[in-house]
Design a protein around this motif. Structure first.
Motif, mmCIF file in Angstrom:
data_model
loop_
_atom_site.group_PDB
_atom_site.id
_atom_site.type_symbol
_atom_site.label_atom_id
_atom_site.label_comp_id
_atom_site.label_asym_id
_atom_site.label_seq_id
_atom_site.Cartn_x
_atom_site.Cartn_y
_atom_site.Cartn_z
ATOM 1 N N LEU A 156 -9.495 9.074 -0.170
ATOM 2 C CA LEU A 156 -10.029 9.360 -1.261
ATOM 3 C C LEU A 156 -9.795 7.724 -1.621
ATOM 4 O O LEU A 156 -10.154 7.133 -3.396
ATOM 5 N N ARG A 157 -8.517 7.293 -1.721
ATOM 6 C CA ARG A 157 -7.607 6.526 -2.050
ATOM 7 C C ARG A 157 -7.532 7.347 -3.267
ATOM 8 O O ARG A 157 -7.037 7.038 -4.280
ATOM 9 N N MET A 158 -7.090 8.292 -3.554
ATOM 10 C CA MET A 158 -6.998 9.685 -4.819
ATOM 11 C C MET A 158 -5.552 9.950 -4.976
ATOM 12 O O MET A 158 -5.135 10.741 -5.323
ATOM 13 N N SER A 159 -5.189 9.498 -4.002
ATOM 14 C CA SER A 159 -3.505 10.321 -4.011
ATOM 15 C C SER A 159 -2.372 10.216 -4.599
ATOM 16 O O SER A 159 -1.533 10.873 -5.159
ATOM 17 N N GLU A 170 -6.909 -2.895 -5.602
ATOM 18 C CA GLU A 170 -8.251 -3.276 -6.918
ATOM 19 C C GLU A 170 -7.356 -3.240 -8.132
ATOM 20 O O GLU A 170 -7.167 -3.658 -9.086
ATOM 21 N N ASP A 171 -6.459 -2.014 -8.481
ATOM 22 C CA ASP A 171 -6.277 -1.512 -9.686
ATOM 23 C C ASP A 171 -5.252 -3.013 -9.813
ATOM 24 O O ASP A 171 -4.491 -3.754 -8.830
ATOM 25 N N ASP A 172 -5.222 -2.821 -11.118
ATOM 26 C CA ASP A 172 -4.529 -3.180 -11.701
ATOM 27 C C ASP A 172 -2.731 -2.852 -11.904
ATOM 28 O O ASP A 172 -2.283 -3.536 -12.201
ATOM 29 N N GLY A 173 -2.736 -1.984 -11.021
ATOM 30 C CA GLY A 173 -1.433 -1.578 -11.035
ATOM 31 C C GLY A 173 -1.300 -0.539 -11.873
ATOM 32 O O GLY A 173 0.315 -0.463 -12.082
ATOM 33 N N GLU A 174 -1.688 0.513 -13.245
ATOM 34 C CA GLU A 174 -1.547 1.121 -13.978
ATOM 35 C C GLU A 174 -1.194 2.186 -13.634
ATOM 36 O O GLU A 174 -2.002 2.997 -13.233
ATOM 37 N N LEU A 175 0.125 3.027 -13.123
ATOM 38 C CA LEU A 175 0.684 3.949 -12.729
ATOM 39 C C LEU A 175 0.403 5.279 -13.668
ATOM 40 O O LEU A 175 1.031 4.888 -14.698
ATOM 41 N N PRO A 176 -0.091 6.496 -13.355
ATOM 42 C CA PRO A 176 -0.212 7.365 -14.240
ATOM 43 C C PRO A 176 1.012 7.889 -14.278
ATOM 44 O O PRO A 176 2.074 7.475 -13.734
ATOM 45 N N SER A 177 1.395 8.522 -15.855
ATOM 46 C CA SER A 177 2.758 8.864 -16.023
ATOM 47 C C SER A 177 3.506 9.073 -14.918
ATOM 48 O O SER A 177 4.665 9.618 -14.555
ATOM 49 N N TRP A 178 3.055 10.706 -14.274
ATOM 50 C CA TRP A 178 4.071 10.920 -13.243
ATOM 51 C C TRP A 178 4.538 10.484 -12.022
ATOM 52 O O TRP A 178 5.000 10.745 -11.334
ATOM 53 N N ASP A 212 11.489 -5.909 -8.805
ATOM 54 C CA ASP A 212 10.672 -7.047 -8.734
ATOM 55 C C ASP A 212 9.665 -5.974 -7.399
ATOM 56 O O ASP A 212 8.858 -6.710 -7.391
ATOM 57 N N GLY A 213 9.899 -4.719 -6.829
ATOM 58 C CA GLY A 213 8.852 -4.547 -6.221
ATOM 59 C C GLY A 213 7.491 -4.178 -6.936
ATOM 60 O O GLY A 213 7.657 -3.993 -7.940
ATOM 61 N N PHE A 214 6.740 -3.725 -5.927
ATOM 62 C CA PHE A 214 5.240 -2.842 -6.386
ATOM 63 C C PHE A 214 4.606 -2.352 -5.567
ATOM 64 O O PHE A 214 4.849 -2.811 -4.394
ATOM 65 N N SER A 215 3.833 -1.630 -6.103
ATOM 66 C CA SER A 215 2.746 -0.612 -4.523
ATOM 67 C C SER A 215 1.525 -0.039 -5.232
ATOM 68 O O SER A 215 1.517 0.153 -6.338
ATOM 69 N N TYR A 216 0.398 -0.230 -4.511
ATOM 70 C CA TYR A 216 -0.555 0.444 -5.021
ATOM 71 C C TYR A 216 -1.244 1.169 -4.012
ATOM 72 O O TYR A 216 -0.897 1.488 -3.184
ATOM 73 N N THR A 217 -2.506 1.843 -4.713
ATOM 74 C CA THR A 217 -2.781 3.277 -4.714
ATOM 75 C C THR A 217 -3.942 3.144 -3.914
ATOM 76 O O THR A 217 -4.455 3.022 -3.159
ATOM 77 N N ASP A 268 0.393 -0.570 -0.271
ATOM 78 C CA ASP A 268 -0.353 -0.085 -0.551
ATOM 79 C C ASP A 268 0.676 1.094 0.493
ATOM 80 O O ASP A 268 1.646 1.584 1.264
ATOM 81 N N ASN A 269 0.889 2.337 -1.118
ATOM 82 C CA ASN A 269 1.504 3.027 -1.209
ATOM 83 C C ASN A 269 1.466 3.142 -0.462
ATOM 84 O O ASN A 269 1.325 5.459 -0.407
ATOM 85 N N GLN A 270 0.416 3.749 -0.094
ATOM 86 C CA GLN A 270 -0.110 4.955 0.975
ATOM 87 C C GLN A 270 0.027 4.772 3.077
ATOM 88 O O GLN A 270 0.308 6.071 3.539
ATOM 89 N N ARG A 271 0.715 3.528 2.995
ATOM 90 C CA ARG A 271 0.903 3.562 4.604
ATOM 91 C C ARG A 271 2.100 4.332 4.573
ATOM 92 O O ARG A 271 2.373 4.294 6.165
ATOM 93 N N ARG A 272 3.237 4.802 4.093
ATOM 94 C CA ARG A 272 4.337 5.112 4.364
ATOM 95 C C ARG A 272 4.174 7.143 4.033
ATOM 96 O O ARG A 272 4.421 7.935 5.436
#
Lengths: 363, 363, 363, 363
Positions: free
Chosen positions: D234-237, C344-352, C336-341, C288-292
């Protein structure tokens, strides 16, 4: 009093209120207050005067403290858009029959060619363009203190006849942003601006000409609270006259202090943009007890009655003319006055407000 | 009054003040105040009651509003460290000769096994451990409003004899953190804590038993200002009784409101850690006018004189016992009272403070 | 590593983390940082050491800077409830087979009878009760600066095996408030408290024993911003390692700085009350990339990998034991790591966010 | 590119940036973002558009969202001082050979007589005076949310040749307040104003014409933090692109978000007064890594490279012209770029900054 005629000569293009020259009776004590307590920045000082500025200012000063025999305001100084505007100022006031003095070398340090007048209301007004630039300390956060003052915001003047003053100031190019009136059209105060904030100066009804206060900006509300906290720590809390609170008029967060001579200083933050020509004027009912404090906290009597003398161009205090219109204190908190929180209410105050709004009877 | 004896039975291990049960005479109006104005969170409600909590709370509620015929406080409820502490509470109060009632199913929703007592001071105290957990909304910033209340902080009780109350509360395991005294040793108020803040409850000298107020925390000072601003916008500014300001005692930033029944609610932020056993007790001089407001703003009379009734375990209002010691209002702002900003001063007040501190004579 | 056994001897009753002793290699430079930049208050200083405290502290110090050859943490010191608890501390650690040293006169100024140990994780832990009281400067607003540090909040320690550390700290009487785990139950970090905040210390998974950071409290968020602004003004912005931001874990607002030796200092405000025994433990998913950082701002690699050495009781650096469990950086921002916002998302990150969360290539 | 000639026709007297018309591809989703997340106020809406304003605004809108096939900016709209200024706008742009369209009934709701042009840089600029007044909600604190947006502050445009753009905008009556240059005089960006803040629009060097962002004001820094906190809840970070932080340029506190179409929105507070004609221009060195973030936090690459298309007056996207001057990202964080915290330093970065400032490899 007779109306002040509109000069055919165009008014100078005023940018903003720029500085106040204040006569203080104990320079050391005043310096302690403005420099050590309020943390204004010293641009220059010697045995007879201290020149002070706020952190975001780039002109030489916003406040001059000058040692003198009688505590008073010696000049309300405005910056104009160009050197040429001084000629307009001169012509404008000469046409009004005012005493005008022009000094190419300026009246105070740091400022060049200046026009000083005794204006039709009896105030010592100054206009200048030429000024020494100094470091704008906006980014110098190593110098910031918790109550950092960042800009000069406005003056506030006491004058007997507010509509008369408003008419003259409008001729000078100022616009009204807000005012306080009653159901009969009596005007108790008006706020007028050149720069697009709620005011560069306000006209407060009362015996005048007098200086009601000078106001500096902070960035945030906690800065104002920090000034109160510091005054408490210094056992100077009795310098606090009124507030902190939220104004109804201007919507700003405020605090009023009294300096060692009793000159009133406001700390002020977060009014709104007023720069459009059709900016809506807000008229407040004098009986609305949220007009001067949005939270309904009553105004202390001294705030209505006390103010600083102003000097003529020879340095003598101007005599006062009595206000003949109704007085705001009388019609609101006085024996026959009244204030409401909700206009439709029958005026029954909760017990905790009775003492505050009917001060005579209590205890 | 005779001293309250120390029971041989050990006191329950109290964690913290947990909730207040408040009888209100118009549930709809009270709900509007606590939910729509103060934005407390509804855990449960029906036609006769509303259960409310703060945003960081994880137990079922911090405040119960219950419709009833007379506005009063029905229970000051404390959470204890374990279920076993309830037996201690029972034994402790039985030894004191107090009326004690224990209900395994609890007195209100969400709370299980509970002990309620009519304590030696006449207050309805409750102790419980078992409680329903609910979502701690701390991270739910989508629910926060500008004046978000995040925790229950403390109660404040009015009782005639403060040292007598302090002795009993100390036996119950509370520690004094601050108090107000005069040069003769008269105690006007004392702050007492279990959790390591300045207080879980305070004992305020006056005719009692009465509830002086309940206090909720915000995170920052601007949250408290936002509550005032909102009250102004709703034309409910007359709900503000006192403040906002900085307390001397506790060093917290505060605001006092009055709910539709006149119950007093404090909004409070930023006192200090007191959890060490040798935490220094701060004693304030009753004549120090920065003790209750660090900025020297005077306390309104109603704040001293008005408070809410409390109920016995049958739901009847407890009769009041008059305070026989000196009263704080009398010795500070009253006709013969005095307050100082600087102890060494001769007491000459600036003009803007005279009206405030000698209320009788003014205008 | 083998589990640390639970002693039969009861643990000392710890009140709170109280101070850190830090060895610095250039005392003058460190003093500049902690005193002139961070505005901690000097209680005592000489050529070899500086004793510092925060504004609301009443014990002699919260931080000791001692000149030495190798930058390291020399003691993590906790205050206990009474002098008698020191005997318990001694017995507890002796039973664990740890090296224990007791000095009735204390190891540092201002502190009396003390027990220091090399704990089972290799950290130099200290316990004391007896301490010199100094002025609590809470009300001294004349001394406050915009970034005023008011309390010591917590330590954070790096240790290879978090569950092993948690077990031992639980035996010492600490409670877990939050932790970070993955779907396999690997624990990456845990927050543990005695005083009722989120932590007195945290156990962060990594090569240890090392000091991750020490944390001080401010009152409000703008105080933390003011520290950043000041560092910018001093052209010391490269002291900022991470933040400011909002933590997911703890819900606090934070900033991480690096002192002249690279010791990490956190500035921290507004976590929540955790004092109830059934306080809900919050477990965060390591992905969960909001954890830290609640706003999803990525953690800089150095924050994961760098930390300060700790000393044994002879003053020699403790050797490091490598973490064998998965590392948080590897499983989140690594190749090889990954984080999600959103889980349920497929992990596609916005460009930024792509550059930020696929750092694997650059290290 | 050839210089844009100065028209002989005087420019219109522009008051301020007033509103942006934005084409969005999913109106419902955009409405959710601007209304439910950012809490802008809806003045009008139907199936194809939403008109939004900030809390202190009294004109009909500051932002128009219009459903369309391609995400783009359809109009950068400025308010002028009087109806007559529209004639000047028409003449000014016709003399420049620009396509000009005037509609007495306006191009959008709430606005009357308007001039739209395809300006010499390819941007769709609009000028108007006549506008519907709506309630200024400044005093409606019952409507405020923790992240309340109170004013439109500025636009920011991407254009290949910054000096060329500055020359044209100066002819239009805008003044430069700050810019970013390198030692060779290459200009990377310039900030230009009409109202006396740091800007009404900025010219950012890059492939253009494109919209870099639109910016709204909050009153205080905590309001911006509240927006981040809410996005986290909102999990929109991942809508947060950059910040929050303190700008070097403008000295404002900022946050950059990306809306559902990727349009960039800045939240901004506390720049300074710039209304004097001799207001000092601040020129920043492009290699000063405190120029765009005073705390030295690096700019994410997307912030440099991504921006929104702009439309011509027929609604077709304007083709881009490539920037041929050096690009700011390349010369600062790119493979051959460099940035410094202290100009005199040899450029050795602390370990925690190395990853951040040598991003070149990862893109």
């Amino acid at each position: 009093m007779s109306e002040i005629p509109t000069p055919t000569s165009p008014p100078p293009d005023v940018l903003r209120c720029a500085y106040l020259e204040l006569v203080v009776t104990d320079l050391k004590r005043s310096r302690d207050f403005y420099v050590d307590v309020l943390d204004l920045v010293v641009t220059y000082e010697d045995e007879t005067c201290v020149y002070l500025r706020s952190l975001e200012e780039f002109i030489h000063h916003n406040l001059v403290l000058r040692q003198g025999p009688v505590a008073a305001a010696a000049a309300f100084s405005y910056r104009v858009r160009s050197p040429e505007e001084l000629d307009k100022a001169e012509a404008f006031y000469r046409e009004l029959g005012c005493r005008v003095e022009r000094r190419p070398e300026g009246f105070v340090r740091g400022v060049g060619d200046s026009v000083r007048v005794e204006d039709p209301l009896g105030f010592p007004y100054e206009f200048f363009y030429d000024v020494e630039h100094v470091e704008r300390l906006a980014w110098r956060y190593d110098l910031y203190t918790p109550g950092a003052l960042v800009r000069l915001d406005h003056f506030n003047q006491v004058t007997p006849d507010v509509p008369r003053a408003v008419k003259y100031m409008s001729d000078l190019g100022f616009r009204t942003t807000e005012d306080i009136q009653d159901e009969n059209g009596t005007v108790y105060a008006a706020w007028m601006r050149r720069k697009p904030t709620v005011h560069d100066t306000a006209m407060t009804g009362g015996d005048g000409p007098r200086l009601h206060h000078i106001a500096f900006n902070t960035h945030e509300k906690h800065n104002i609270i920090a000034i109160c906290d510091k005054l408490g720590a210094l056992r100077m809390s009795d310098r606090i006259e009124r507030g902190p609170g939220r104004h109804g008029v201007s919507n700003a967060f405020y605090l009023y202090l009294r300096d060692p001579d009793g000159h009133r200083v406001e700390i002020y933050t977060q009014d709104y943009y007023t720069g459009d020509p059709d900016n809506p004027v807000v008229t407040w009912d004098v009986h609305d007890n949220q007009r001067r404090d949005w939270w309904g906290n009553p105004v202390v009597p001294s705030w209505y009655t006390e103010a600083s003398l102003v000097l003529d161009l020879d340095g003598n205090p101007q005599p006062l003319t009595e206000r003949t219109d109704e007085r705001e204190m009388d019609v609101t908190v006085g024996a026959d006055g009244f204030s409401y929180t909700r206009k439709e209410d029958d005026g029954e105050l909760p017990s905790w407000k009775q003492g505050e709004y009917k001060l005579g009877e209590q205890l």
